[in-house]
Design a protein around this motif. Structure first.
Motif, PDB file in Angstrom:
ATOM      1  N   GLU A  18       0.807  -1.228   0.000  1.00 14.86           N
ATOM      2  CA  GLU A  18       0.000   0.000   0.000  1.00 14.86           C
ATOM      3  C   GLU A  18       0.839   1.277   0.000  1.00 14.86           C
ATOM      4  O   GLU A  18       0.563   2.199  -0.790  1.00 14.86           O
ATOM      5  CB  GLU A  18      -0.955   0.001   1.195  1.00 14.86           C
ATOM      6  CG  GLU A  18      -1.893   1.194   1.209  1.00 14.86           C
ATOM      7  CD  GLU A  18      -2.915   1.113   2.336  1.00 14.86           C
ATOM      8  OE1 GLU A  18      -3.562   2.141   2.598  1.00 14.86           O
ATOM      9  OE2 GLU A  18      -3.053   0.032   2.942  1.00 14.86           O
ATOM     10  N   PRO A  19       1.904   1.397   0.827  1.00 18.90           N
ATOM     11  CA  PRO A  19       2.702   2.637   0.802  1.00 18.90           C
ATOM     12  C   PRO A  19       3.376   2.880  -0.548  1.00 18.90           C
ATOM     13  O   PRO A  19       3.479   4.021  -1.011  1.00 18.90           O
ATOM     14  CB  PRO A  19       3.742   2.406   1.903  1.00 18.90           C
ATOM     15  CG  PRO A  19       3.140   1.382   2.802  1.00 18.90           C
ATOM     16  CD  PRO A  19       2.344   0.490   1.905  1.00 18.90           C
ATOM     17  N   ILE A  20       3.833   1.815  -1.190  1.00 21.33           N
ATOM     18  CA  ILE A  20       4.469   1.942  -2.500  1.00 21.33           C
ATOM     19  C   ILE A  20       3.476   2.439  -3.538  1.00 21.33           C
ATOM     20  O   ILE A  20       3.770   3.335  -4.340  1.00 21.33           O
ATOM     21  CB  ILE A  20       5.064   0.579  -2.930  1.00 21.33           C
ATOM     22  CG1 ILE A  20       6.313   0.260  -2.128  1.00 21.33           C
ATOM     23  CG2 ILE A  20       5.381   0.562  -4.418  1.00 21.33           C
ATOM     24  CD1 ILE A  20       6.921  -1.085  -2.462  1.00 21.33           C
ATOM     25  N   LEU A  21       2.280   1.867  -3.522  1.00 19.05           N
ATOM     26  CA  LEU A  21       1.269   2.266  -4.490  1.00 19.05           C
ATOM     27  C   LEU A  21       0.764   3.673  -4.210  1.00 19.05           C
ATOM     28  O   LEU A  21       0.438   4.423  -5.137  1.00 19.05           O
ATOM     29  CB  LEU A  21       0.120   1.259  -4.487  1.00 19.05           C
ATOM     30  CG  LEU A  21       0.507  -0.176  -4.871  1.00 19.05           C
ATOM     31  CD1 LEU A  21      -0.699  -1.094  -4.806  1.00 19.05           C
ATOM     32  CD2 LEU A  21       1.124  -0.210  -6.269  1.00 19.05           C
ATOM     33  N   ASP A  22       0.699   4.050  -2.930  1.00 19.53           N
ATOM     34  CA  ASP A  22       0.334   5.431  -2.583  1.00 19.53           C
ATOM     35  C   ASP A  22       1.332   6.409  -3.208  1.00 19.53           C
ATOM     36  O   ASP A  22       0.941   7.451  -3.755  1.00 19.53           O
ATOM     37  CB  ASP A  22       0.319   5.620  -1.065  1.00 19.53           C
ATOM     38  CG  ASP A  22      -0.868   4.932  -0.406  1.00 19.53           C
ATOM     39  OD1 ASP A  22      -1.828   4.598  -1.117  1.00 19.53           O
ATOM     40  OD2 ASP A  22      -0.820   4.733   0.828  1.00 19.53           O
ATOM     41  N   GLU A  23       2.615   6.087  -3.116  1.00 20.20           N
ATOM     42  CA  GLU A  23       3.650   6.960  -3.685  1.00 20.20           C
ATOM     43  C   GLU A  23       3.492   7.054  -5.199  1.00 20.20           C
ATOM     44  O   GLU A  23       3.646   8.139  -5.783  1.00 20.20           O
ATOM     45  CB  GLU A  23       5.044   6.417  -3.346  1.00 20.20           C
ATOM     46  CG  GLU A  23       6.178   7.254  -3.926  1.00 20.20           C
ATOM     47  CD  GLU A  23       7.537   6.604  -3.794  1.00 20.20           C
ATOM     48  OE1 GLU A  23       8.539   7.304  -4.000  1.00 20.20           O
ATOM     49  OE2 GLU A  23       7.602   5.388  -3.513  1.00 20.20           O
TER      50      GLU A  23
END
Length: 494
Positions: free
Chosen positions: A270-275
C-alpha cells in the motif's frame, strides 16, 4: 539503480585498443529470408530442433563469413507477423541495440512478437515501452525511487534469505547425499527476498503461502513459450512445435494465478502504491501491474537464471578458485569488520568472478531493436547499412564470447577482470546495456542492475564464509542452467 542514488558498485570505464578501424568497407548484408512462410518455418525448425540455438548462429556466421547477416527469428508464423531480422553477433556491432537514439525498443522485449497485454492487466508495462514514451519516464523514475528508498535493506535482508537457503541445502544433502537441487531452493529464496523487499511482509503470511515461485514460473512459461523448447524426444518435436511455436498460448490459462499474485502485491504494498499515485501521478492498478511485472519478470525472473549460473561456473571452476575466493572474502570481511558495500568493493576477485559469470552466461540472452533511421553498423572488419524500420537482433552470449575481444573466450576465467582486465568490462553486456553504463530514464537498462551485482557478490561471500569448497552437476533448462550440489565442505579455521 541510478548513478545518483546512494547505492553504487564500482566499475571501470578504461578504454582499450579493441575498437575497429574508423573506416571499413561498406558491404551488403549477407543472407536471406527464404520463401515467404516456408523460410521462417525452416529457420524455426533449425533453431529449435535441427541445429539448436547456438549452432543455428554459428553455422550461419561460418556460411556468410560475417557476424552481421539476415535471417528469420522464431517464433515466425503464425505468432509473429514479421520474423525477419538483421543479426549483430560480435562485441563491436552489438551495442547498436543499446543506443535508443538509433533504435526503437517499443514492444520488442520478447523479440518479433509481443504477448497479449491480458498477461499484465491490460497495460503495456514499462519493459515494453520505448524511452520516448512519457509513461516510460514516469515508471522508471518510480522504480529508481523504490530501490533507492530500500538500499539499506538489501544486504541484511538478502543475508537472512541466504541463511535459510543454506540450511535447506545442507538438509537436502543430509537426506539425499549428492542430490541437493539448487534451483528450487534459489527460486524460493529469490521470491521471498523480492516480496519482502517491497512489502515488508513474508509471503508465507499472505494468501500466497509458499506458492509464489510456482505461480510466477507458470506465468512466465506461458508468455515465453514461443521462444523455448522443452527438450523432449525428437518424436515429439512436431507436437511441441505446433503447441508452443505456432499459436500463442492464451492468457486465460494463467488468469487465476496472476490474479492471486496481483492481489497479494496490491494488498501488501500500500505505501508503494500510494507513492506511485501521489508523487508520480500513476493509476493505482497500472502501478501495481507494473510492480508485479518488475518483481516477477525482471527481478525474480532475472535471479532465476543468474544465481544458478553464478554457482554453476564457480562450482565447475574447482577447488583452486574456491580457495582463492575464500581467502579474499574472509580476509576482507575480517579487516572491514563485516559485510558492507565498502568490503564488497574491495573483493576484486569476487567482483571479477561475478562479471565473468555474466559474460559467459548472460541472464537475458536476446536483444532486439528496430532502426529509427537509416544507419551504418560496424563489425570488426566491415560496415553494413541498415534501413529504417528493419529489426536488429543480437544473441548476447556470442557477443560476450567474441574471440577477438576475449582470450580463451569460451572458458570461464575467474580472474579475467582483475587489474588491467577491468578494461574489458565495456564488452560485458548483460542488463540491456554495457557493464560500464548506468541505467537512466533515457535507456532500457535494468533499474536494478547494481542490485543484481550486489546480490550475486553477497551470495558468494556467504557461501565461502560457510564452506571451503563444493562440487556440483550442471545441466540445461528451458530458462537457464540447472545446478545440483553433490557435496559441501564446511569451512575450517575461521
Amino acid at each position: 539503480m541510478s548513478a545518483n542514488s546512494s547505492f553504487n558498485l564500482q566499475s571501470s570505464s578504461i578504454d582499450d585498443d579493441h575498437s575497429p578501424p574508423s573506416k571499413l568497407p561498406l558491404k551488403p548484408i549477407p543472407g536471406n529470408y527464404g520463401l515467404p512462410f516456408l523460410g521462417p518455418i525452416k529457420d524455426r525448425l533449425d533453431y529449435f530442433y535441427n541445429q539448436g540455438l547456438e549452432a543455428f548462429f554459428r553455422t550461419r556466421i561460418d556460411k556468410h563469413k560475417s557476424t552481421v547477416f539476415r535471417t528469420n527469428m522464431p517464433p515466425g508464423p503464425f505468432i509473429s507477423s514479421n520474423p525477419r531480422v538483421i543479426t549483430v553477433l560480435d562485441a563491436i556491432s552489438f551495442p547498436i541495440l543499446f543506443d535508443t537514439s538509433k533504435v526503437e525498443k517499443r514492444d520488442v522485449l520478447d523479440g518479433t512478437y509481443m504477448p497479449s497485454t491480458a498477461f499484465t492487466g491490460g497495460y503495456r508495462v514499462c519493459a515494453f515501452l520505448d524511452p520516448s514514451e512519457p509513461n516510460h519516464t514516469l515508471l522508471k523514475r518510480w522504480f529508481f525511487s523504490l530501490l533507492a528508498a530500500r538500499h539499506d535493506k538489501f544486504i541484511p535482508l538478502f543475508r537472512n534469505c541466504l541463511s535459510e537457503l543454506f540450511i535447506n541445502l545442507e538438509d537436502q544433502l543430509s537426506d539425499k547425499p549428492g542430490k541437493a537441487y539448487f534451483n528450487t531452493l534459489s527460486d524460493s529464496m529469490s521470491f521471498n527476498f523480492v516480496f519482502r523487499l517491497f512489502s515488508d511482509r513474508n509471503p508465507s503470511d499472505t494468501k500466497l503461502g509458499s506458492d509464489g515461485p510456482k505461480l510466477f514460473d507458470v506465468w512466465l512459461l506461458v508468455q515465453l513459450a514461443p521462444l523455448m523448447t522443452l527438450g523432449l524426444s525428437k518424436w515429439l518435436n512436431f507436437l511441441e512445435d505446433l503447441l508452443l511455436h505456432t499459436i500463442p498460448l492464451p492468457a486465460f490459462l494463467v488468469k487465476s494465478r496472476y490474479k492471486k499474485l496481483y492481489s497479494a502485491f496490491y494488498e501488501s504494498t500500500e505505501p508503494i502504491l500510494d507513492e506511485a499515485v501521489e508523487a508520480f501521478g500513476l493509476k493505482r492498478d497500472e502501478a501495481c501491474h507494473n510492480l508485479v511485472f518488475m518483481a516477477g519478470f525482471n527481478a525474480y525472473g532475472g535471479m532465476k537464471t543468474l544465481f544458478p549460473a553464478v554457482i554453476k561456473w564457480v562450482g565447475l571452476a574447482g577447488e583452486k578458485l574456491h580457495r582463492q575466493l575464500a581467502d579474499e572474502i574472509r580476509t576482507v570481511v575480517r579487516d572491514e569488520g563485516g559485510i558492507t558495500l565498502s568490503a564488497l568493493n574491495k573483493m576484486t576477485l569476487t567482483k571479477s568472478v561475478v562479471y565473468e559469470a555474466l559474460r559467459i552466461e548472460p541472464p537475458v540472452p536476446f536483444q532486439y531493436g528496430k532502426a529509427k533511421e537509416d544507419l551504418v553498423v560496424q563489425s570488426h572488419d566491415a560496415a553494413f547499412e541498415i534501413k529504417r524500420g528493419e529489426m536488429i537482433f543480437g544473441y548476447q552470449p556470442l557477443a560476450t564470447k567474441d574471440p577477438k575481444i576475449f582470450e580463451n573466450s569460451e572458458e570461464f576465467v575467474g580472474h579475467r577482470f582483475v587489474g588491467e582486465g577491468e578494461k574489458l568490462l565495456k564488452y560485458v553486456y548483460w542488463s540491456n546495456g554495457r557493464e560500464i553504463d548506468d541505467p537512466t530514464v533515457e535507456n532500457k537498462q535494468c533499474p536494478g542492475k547494481d542490485l543484481m551485482l550486489l546480490l550475486s557478490r553477497v551470495m558468494l561471500v556467504e557461501l565461502f564464509l560457510r564452506y571451503d569448497t563444493f562440487t556440483i552437476e550442471a545441466g540445461r533448462l528451458p530458462l537457464g542452467s540447472s545446478v545440483t550440489f553433490k557435496s559441501l565442505t564446511k569451512a575450517t579455521g575461521i
